[in-house]
Design a protein around this motif. Sequence first.
Motif, short mmCIF file in Angstrom:
data_model
loop_
_atom_site.label_atom_id
_atom_site.label_comp_id
_atom_site.label_asym_id
_atom_site.label_seq_id
_atom_site.Cartn_x
_atom_site.Cartn_y
_atom_site.Cartn_z
N SER A 248 36.43 39.64 10.30
CA SER A 248 36.85 38.30 10.73
C SER A 248 37.80 37.68 9.71
O SER A 248 38.76 37.00 10.09
CB SER A 248 35.64 37.39 10.92
N LEU A 249 37.54 37.90 8.43
CA LEU A 249 38.45 37.39 7.40
C LEU A 249 39.82 38.05 7.49
O LEU A 249 40.85 37.39 7.36
CB LEU A 249 37.85 37.60 6.01
N ALA A 250 39.82 39.35 7.74
CA ALA A 250 41.10 40.07 7.87
C ALA A 250 41.89 39.53 9.06
O ALA A 250 43.11 39.34 8.97
CB ALA A 250 40.85 41.56 8.02
N ALA A 251 41.21 39.25 10.17
CA ALA A 251 41.89 38.70 11.34
C ALA A 251 42.43 37.31 11.05
O ALA A 251 43.55 36.96 11.45
CB ALA A 251 40.93 38.67 12.53
N ARG A 252 41.69 36.52 10.30
CA ARG A 252 42.15 35.17 9.94
C ARG A 252 43.33 35.25 8.97
O ARG A 252 44.27 34.46 9.07
CB ARG A 252 41.01 34.37 9.35
N PHE A 253 43.29 36.19 8.03
CA PHE A 253 44.43 36.38 7.14
C PHE A 253 45.67 36.75 7.94
O PHE A 253 46.75 36.21 7.73
CB PHE A 253 44.11 37.45 6.09
N ALA A 254 45.51 37.68 8.90
CA ALA A 254 46.63 38.07 9.75
C ALA A 254 47.16 36.87 10.54
O ALA A 254 48.37 36.71 10.69
CB ALA A 254 46.20 39.19 10.71
N ALA A 255 46.26 36.00 11.00
CA ALA A 255 46.68 34.82 11.75
C ALA A 255 47.50 33.88 10.88
O ALA A 255 48.53 33.34 11.31
CB ALA A 255 45.45 34.08 12.30
N LYS A 256 47.07 33.69 9.64
CA LYS A 256 47.80 32.81 8.72
C LYS A 256 49.17 33.39 8.40
O LYS A 256 50.18 32.67 8.35
CB LYS A 256 46.98 32.59 7.45
N GLU A 257 49.24 34.69 8.19
CA GLU A 257 50.52 35.36 7.94
C GLU A 257 51.43 35.26 9.17
O GLU A 257 52.63 35.02 9.04
CB GLU A 257 50.30 36.83 7.59
N THR B 190 44.43 27.48 2.22
CA THR B 190 43.18 26.84 2.64
C THR B 190 43.40 25.64 3.56
O THR B 190 42.44 25.12 4.12
CB THR B 190 42.34 26.43 1.42
N ASP B 191 44.67 25.21 3.72
CA ASP B 191 44.99 24.14 4.67
C ASP B 191 45.21 24.68 6.07
O ASP B 191 45.39 23.91 7.01
CB ASP B 191 46.24 23.37 4.22
N ILE B 192 45.24 26.00 6.20
CA ILE B 192 45.38 26.65 7.51
C ILE B 192 44.02 27.27 7.82
O ILE B 192 43.60 28.23 7.17
CB ILE B 192 46.46 27.75 7.48
N VAL B 193 43.32 26.71 8.80
CA VAL B 193 41.98 27.17 9.13
C VAL B 193 41.99 27.70 10.56
O VAL B 193 42.48 27.02 11.47
CB VAL B 193 40.95 26.03 8.99
N VAL B 194 41.47 28.90 10.74
CA VAL B 194 41.36 29.48 12.08
C VAL B 194 40.00 29.06 12.64
O VAL B 194 38.96 29.26 12.01
CB VAL B 194 41.50 31.01 12.05
N VAL B 195 40.04 28.46 13.80
CA VAL B 195 38.82 27.96 14.46
C VAL B 195 38.77 28.51 15.88
O VAL B 195 39.77 29.04 16.39
CB VAL B 195 38.79 26.41 14.48
N SER B 196 37.63 28.35 16.52
CA SER B 196 37.48 28.73 17.92
C SER B 196 37.07 27.51 18.73
O SER B 196 36.27 26.69 18.25
CB SER B 196 36.40 29.81 18.08
N ASN B 197 37.60 27.41 19.95
CA ASN B 197 37.19 26.29 20.80
C ASN B 197 35.87 26.63 21.49
O ASN B 197 35.27 27.68 21.22
CB ASN B 197 38.31 25.92 21.80
N GLU B 198 35.44 25.76 22.40
CA GLU B 198 34.15 25.94 23.07
C GLU B 198 34.09 27.20 23.92
O GLU B 198 33.01 27.68 24.26
CB GLU B 198 33.80 24.70 23.91
N HIS B 199 35.23 27.79 24.25
CA HIS B 199 35.28 29.03 25.04
C HIS B 199 35.45 30.26 24.16
O HIS B 199 35.55 31.38 24.67
CB HIS B 199 36.43 28.97 26.04
N GLY B 200 35.53 30.06 22.86
CA GLY B 200 35.72 31.17 21.93
C GLY B 200 37.18 31.53 21.68
O GLY B 200 37.47 32.51 21.00
#
Length: 120
Positions: free
Chosen positions: A41-50, A65-75
């Motif tokens: 999950s961290l690797a996917a979030r790093f890829a998202a930030k990049e 750290t100002d770029i946070v990957v989140v999920s909505n109520e549907h994932g």
Amino acid sequence: MITGIGVDVVGLDRFAQKLEQTPRLRERLFATSEQGLPVHSLAARFAAKEALIKALGRSDGLVWTDIVVVSNEHGDPGFELRGGAAEVVAAHGVRRLHLSITHDAGVAVAFVVAEGGTDA
């Protein structure tokens, strides 16, 4: 109107090795809410930030750290932008971000589309 696209691929084994070799890397790259997640999950979030940085075309003024990957109520994944990251994205005229992430077969991949202008 699409103002930028970005994609990034991260090797899970290599990313796990880097996190192990550099203990403070987790704190430098991820918000507190992200730090306890599993390595894939961290690797996917790093890829998202990049991928976001690539969609913007530059990284000036961005703090990881100002770029946070989140999920909505549907994932569905998305970004929560804080501080300077929110300001930089707004300054680029981006009004909406689309994010797709996945991890499988030893890699994590993220794709970002940035929309701006009057059609966003």
